[in-house]
Design a protein around this motif. Structure first.
Motif, PDB file in Angstrom:
ATOM      1  N   THR A   4       0.690  -0.983  -0.057  1.00  0.00           N
ATOM      2  CA  THR A   4       0.089   0.306  -0.037  1.00  0.00           C
ATOM      3  C   THR A   4       0.691   1.202  -0.093  1.00  0.00           C
ATOM      4  O   THR A   4       0.611   2.194  -0.783  1.00  0.00           O
ATOM      5  N   ALA A   5       1.984   1.282   0.707  1.00  0.00           N
ATOM      6  CA  ALA A   5       2.698   2.354   0.801  1.00  0.00           C
ATOM      7  C   ALA A   5       3.589   2.741  -0.447  1.00  0.00           C
ATOM      8  O   ALA A   5       3.653   3.651  -1.038  1.00  0.00           O
ATOM      9  N   MET A   6       4.085   1.626  -0.821  1.00  0.00           N
ATOM     10  CA  MET A   6       4.521   1.391  -2.310  1.00  0.00           C
ATOM     11  C   MET A   6       3.697   2.028  -3.543  1.00  0.00           C
ATOM     12  O   MET A   6       4.142   2.876  -4.409  1.00  0.00           O
ATOM     13  N   ARG A   7       2.297   1.624  -3.241  1.00  0.00           N
ATOM     14  CA  ARG A   7       1.532   2.164  -4.539  1.00  0.00           C
ATOM     15  C   ARG A   7       1.483   3.712  -4.339  1.00  0.00           C
ATOM     16  O   ARG A   7       1.184   4.088  -5.182  1.00  0.00           O
ATOM     17  N   TYR A  13      10.233   4.086  -2.922  1.00  0.00           N
ATOM     18  CA  TYR A  13      10.977   2.868  -2.088  1.00  0.00           C
ATOM     19  C   TYR A  13      11.506   1.714  -3.261  1.00  0.00           C
ATOM     20  O   TYR A  13      11.304   2.000  -4.463  1.00  0.00           O
ATOM     21  N   ILE A  14      12.563   1.294  -2.799  1.00  0.00           N
ATOM     22  CA  ILE A  14      13.183   0.316  -3.616  1.00  0.00           C
ATOM     23  C   ILE A  14      12.866  -1.129  -2.882  1.00  0.00           C
ATOM     24  O   ILE A  14      13.416  -1.193  -1.640  1.00  0.00           O
ATOM     25  N   SER A  15      12.381  -1.970  -3.260  1.00  0.00           N
ATOM     26  CA  SER A  15      12.119  -3.431  -2.921  1.00  0.00           C
ATOM     27  C   SER A  15      13.546  -4.050  -3.043  1.00  0.00           C
ATOM     28  O   SER A  15      13.955  -4.265  -4.185  1.00  0.00           O
ATOM     29  N   ARG A  25       6.633 -10.473  -8.679  1.00  0.00           N
ATOM     30  CA  ARG A  25       5.179 -10.199  -7.973  1.00  0.00           C
ATOM     31  C   ARG A  25       5.048  -8.952  -7.367  1.00  0.00           C
ATOM     32  O   ARG A  25       4.046  -8.277  -7.389  1.00  0.00           O
ATOM     33  N   ILE A  26       6.017  -8.479  -6.601  1.00  0.00           N
ATOM     34  CA  ILE A  26       5.688  -7.068  -6.081  1.00  0.00           C
ATOM     35  C   ILE A  26       5.578  -6.031  -7.065  1.00  0.00           C
ATOM     36  O   ILE A  26       4.676  -5.138  -7.025  1.00  0.00           O
ATOM     37  N   ALA A  27       6.132  -6.066  -8.076  1.00  0.00           N
ATOM     38  CA  ALA A  27       6.171  -4.921  -9.112  1.00  0.00           C
ATOM     39  C   ALA A  27       4.882  -4.949  -9.767  1.00  0.00           C
ATOM     40  O   ALA A  27       4.196  -4.095  -9.905  1.00  0.00           O
ATOM     41  N   LYS A  28       4.432  -6.134 -10.192  1.00  0.00           N
ATOM     42  CA  LYS A  28       3.064  -6.282 -10.662  1.00  0.00           C
ATOM     43  C   LYS A  28       1.877  -5.656  -9.765  1.00  0.00           C
ATOM     44  O   LYS A  28       1.056  -5.384 -10.228  1.00  0.00           O
ATOM     45  N   SER A  29       2.075  -5.719  -8.621  1.00  0.00           N
ATOM     46  CA  SER A  29       1.178  -5.690  -7.596  1.00  0.00           C
ATOM     47  C   SER A  29       1.220  -4.138  -7.346  1.00  0.00           C
ATOM     48  O   SER A  29       0.183  -3.494  -6.757  1.00  0.00           O
ATOM     49  N   VAL A  30       2.417  -3.303  -7.518  1.00  0.00           N
ATOM     50  CA  VAL A  30       2.543  -2.179  -7.048  1.00  0.00           C
ATOM     51  C   VAL A  30       2.410  -1.244  -8.147  1.00  0.00           C
ATOM     52  O   VAL A  30       1.691  -0.017  -8.317  1.00  0.00           O
ATOM     53  N   LEU A  31       3.031  -1.423  -9.529  1.00  0.00           N
ATOM     54  CA  LEU A  31       2.750  -0.643 -10.387  1.00  0.00           C
ATOM     55  C   LEU A  31       1.929  -0.768 -11.579  1.00  0.00           C
ATOM     56  O   LEU A  31       1.387  -1.950 -11.620  1.00  0.00           O
ATOM     57  N   ALA A  32       1.099   0.274 -12.123  1.00  0.00           N
ATOM     58  CA  ALA A  32       0.021   0.161 -12.673  1.00  0.00           C
ATOM     59  C   ALA A  32      -0.011  -0.736 -13.775  1.00  0.00           C
ATOM     60  O   ALA A  32       0.676  -0.609 -14.600  1.00  0.00           O
ATOM     61  N   GLY A  33      -0.924  -1.938 -13.979  1.00  0.00           N
ATOM     62  CA  GLY A  33      -0.826  -2.592 -14.972  1.00  0.00           C
ATOM     63  C   GLY A  33       0.205  -3.669 -15.094  1.00  0.00           C
ATOM     64  O   GLY A  33       0.068  -4.746 -15.795  1.00  0.00           O
TER      65      GLY A  33
END
Length: 153
Positions: A4-7, A13-15, A25-33
């Motif tokens: 949520t914070a990363m979105r 943030y850098i994971s 998995r993180i990038a797909k859930s954070v970045l639009a599309g």
């Protein structure tokens, strides 16, 4: 909570992950599309290749490993990338982008070695039995301030 914070501010943030699968998995859930081949997406190259360099027909240059590139144009089968450091532009296939490039906001500890991160770092995969004290040390020391290091349990 970390997602949520990363979105809310993906550039802050850098994971830092142990597994490339976690990065994706993180990038797909954070970045639009969750699409790498989209304008202004910032990517890190993970496999050296010899693309065509824009403005110099027939000339070849090297797309370096662990360098960051920004997607500046998207065509049917190719993508034009601009190197964040040199501002040189390269044309590569979408296949190369999808198979050998990762989002700059999610990196493995190994790909960050030797780098410094200005923003916050979020550590993932800490419960993996493959995580060692050395991994944690390298990941944490990428931050310019330990006050900017967070971890996900």
């Amino acid at each position: 909570d970390a997602i949520t914070a990363m979105r809310a501010d993906p550039e802050k943030y850098i994971s830092v992950c142990y597994y490339n699968m976690t990065c994706s998995r993180i990038a797909k859930s954070v970045l639009a599309g969750g699409n790498k081949c989209a304008l202004d997406v910032r990517l890190v190259n993970r496999r050296r290749c010899m693309p065509t360099m824009e403005g110099k027909p027939g000339s070849r240059s090297v797309l370096m490993v662990n360098y960051e590139y920004t997607v500046s144009e998207v065509q049917e089968k190719t993508v034009t990338l601009e190197c964040v450091m040199t501002k040189n532009r390269f044309t590569v296939t979408k296949l190369h982008v999808n198979q050998h490039m990762h989002w700059a906001q999610t990196r493995t500890c190994h790909s960050l070695q030797g780098s410094s991160v200005d923003g916050s770092i979020v550590l993932w995969d800490l419960e993996s039995r493959l995580i060692t004290p050395e991994f944690i040390y390298v990941a944490m020391t990428r931050a310019r301030s330990l006050d900017e290091v967070y971890y996900v349990v």
